[in-house]
Design a protein around this motif. Structure first.
Motif, PDB file in Angstrom:
ATOM      1  N   LEU A 137      44.278  22.437  32.619  1.00 39.05           N
ATOM      2  CA  LEU A 137      44.552  21.609  33.790  1.00 39.05           C
ATOM      3  C   LEU A 137      44.407  20.130  33.453  1.00 39.05           C
ATOM      4  N   ARG A 140      47.265  18.913  31.594  1.00 40.61           N
ATOM      5  CA  ARG A 140      48.534  19.124  32.311  1.00 40.61           C
ATOM      6  C   ARG A 140      49.397  20.204  31.673  1.00 40.61           C
ATOM      7  N   ASP A 143      50.011  23.819  35.941  1.00 41.24           N
ATOM      8  CA  ASP A 143      50.107  23.060  37.184  1.00 41.24           C
ATOM      9  C   ASP A 143      48.967  23.374  38.136  1.00 41.24           C
ATOM     10  N   VAL A 144      48.493  24.606  38.090  1.00 34.81           N
ATOM     11  CA  VAL A 144      47.428  25.064  38.977  1.00 34.81           C
ATOM     12  C   VAL A 144      46.633  26.124  38.221  1.00 34.81           C
ATOM     13  N   GLY A 145      45.339  26.190  38.457  1.00 37.98           N
ATOM     14  CA  GLY A 145      44.533  27.155  37.718  1.00 37.98           C
ATOM     15  C   GLY A 145      43.374  27.686  38.536  1.00 37.98           C
ATOM     16  N   PHE A 154      38.755  18.036  39.482  1.00 33.41           N
ATOM     17  CA  PHE A 154      40.034  18.375  40.085  1.00 33.41           C
ATOM     18  C   PHE A 154      39.929  18.417  41.610  1.00 33.41           C
ATOM     19  N   VAL A 270      43.953  21.851  41.129  1.00 36.24           N
ATOM     20  CA  VAL A 270      45.102  21.077  40.667  1.00 36.24           C
ATOM     21  C   VAL A 270      44.583  19.714  40.228  1.00 36.24           C
TER      22      VAL A 270
END
Length: 302
Positions: A137, A140, A143-145, A154, A270
């Motif tokens: 994350l 980059r 995109d989402v984790g 985040f 994110v």
């Protein structure tokens, strides 16, 4: 500098090779090499070098790679917003996942609903340990984790509450107790999970001034469960990592809450809520709705 050159640079750094990047993009290796040479010439920097594991970014390249991925993410978000405005709902979504809780219990159900609602969005999933997903994350690369909360790096959204449990052979005297202390687990061989939460479990013992006798380290939860059942040792894992169906397959093992109780929270993260693409926003909303519908039932007491 073009977006194509930036995409090629990011992809070569991610995949560790010119050939792999060329294959994924469907272009020739010479075209990839040419794009990198042009970018290095324009910037006056060497961006990539050959290391032991293949092609990797130089120190200067690593510093620029984060900005390149940010820029490519913004470009992808613009493309998705244009598609959404045209009623197409197309795009790319890269998800980072870890362990049984997210990869087995949450993600399949969320993706089933997401793909039904957004069939034109191309989804890619990368699985690693919880610390790896957070790193992806930050870089980059996704995109989402799924992450362990809290994580101040985040913007996050909580999904499920969980707790850590001890796994004990059913024949062991500790199996008859209502709960287990950390000190109780230091008197026998300990099986350390590599499937996620390793650093958290290590810190639990450290903060208590204890040191478990780690004799085994396994990355697969089923291996940990079977080794405990065989009497090889005890372990600590997240409660949701050993759901009822898995427990039913291993009658020679029990799980007990820790005393005092040690909780954890799993959520989605994110890099910045302000800059998420339409695909990420849709995934977050789908996840929130799906988990809400599952609470108190099919996820074993969520």
């Amino acid at each position: 500098m073009t977006f194509t050159q930036l995409e090629i640079f990011a992809l070569v750094a991610e995949l560790g090779g010119f050939t792999a990047a060329a294959d994924k993009l469907g272009i020739s290796q010479s075209a990839v090499s040419h794009a990198i040479r042009q970018l290095e010439k324009e910037w006056g920097l060497t961006l990539l070098t050959r290391g032991q594991a293949g092609i990797e970014a130089t120190e200067a390249g690593r510093g620029l790679l984060l900005r390149v991925r940010e820029l490519l993410g913004v470009a992808e978000a613009i493309r998705q917003e244009v598609s959404a405005a045209r009623g197409l709902n197309r795009g790319v979504l890269r998800i980072g996942s870890f362990g049984t809780t997210s990869s087995l219990l949450l993600l399949p159900r969320i993706l089933e609903q997401f793909k039904a609602s957004y069939p034109e969005i191309d989804v890619f999933v990368e699985e690693g340990e919880d610390d790896e997903v957070a790193q992806w994350l930050a870089e980059r690369r996704v995109d989402v984790g799924f992450v362990i909360l809290p994580d101040e790096r985040f913007d996050t959204m909580p999904l499920v509450a969980d707790q850590f449990v001890a796994l004990i052979p059913a024949a062991h005297p500790l199996a008859s107790q209502p709960s287990v202390r950390l000190a109780d687990l230091c008197a026998m061989p300990f099986i350390m999970t590599l499937a996620g939460n390793t650093s958290l479990i290590e810190k639990l013992f450290e903060s208590a001034g204890l040191r478990p006798m780690v004799k085994h380290r396994y990355a697969q939860i089923i291996t940990i469960v079977k080794m405990v059942e065989s009497g090889a040792g005890v372990s600590i894992v997240a409660d949701l990592a050993v759901p009822a169906p898995l427990m039913a397959l291993c009658p020679g093992m029990v799980k007990k809450p820790l005393s005092p109780v040690v909780g954890r929270s799993v959520g989605l993260a994110v890099p910045s809520q302000k800059h998420v693409s339409p695909a990420v926003a849709a995934f977050l909303q789908t996840s929130k709705s799906m988990v809400k519908s599952l609470r108190g039932g099919s996820l074993g007491g969520l």
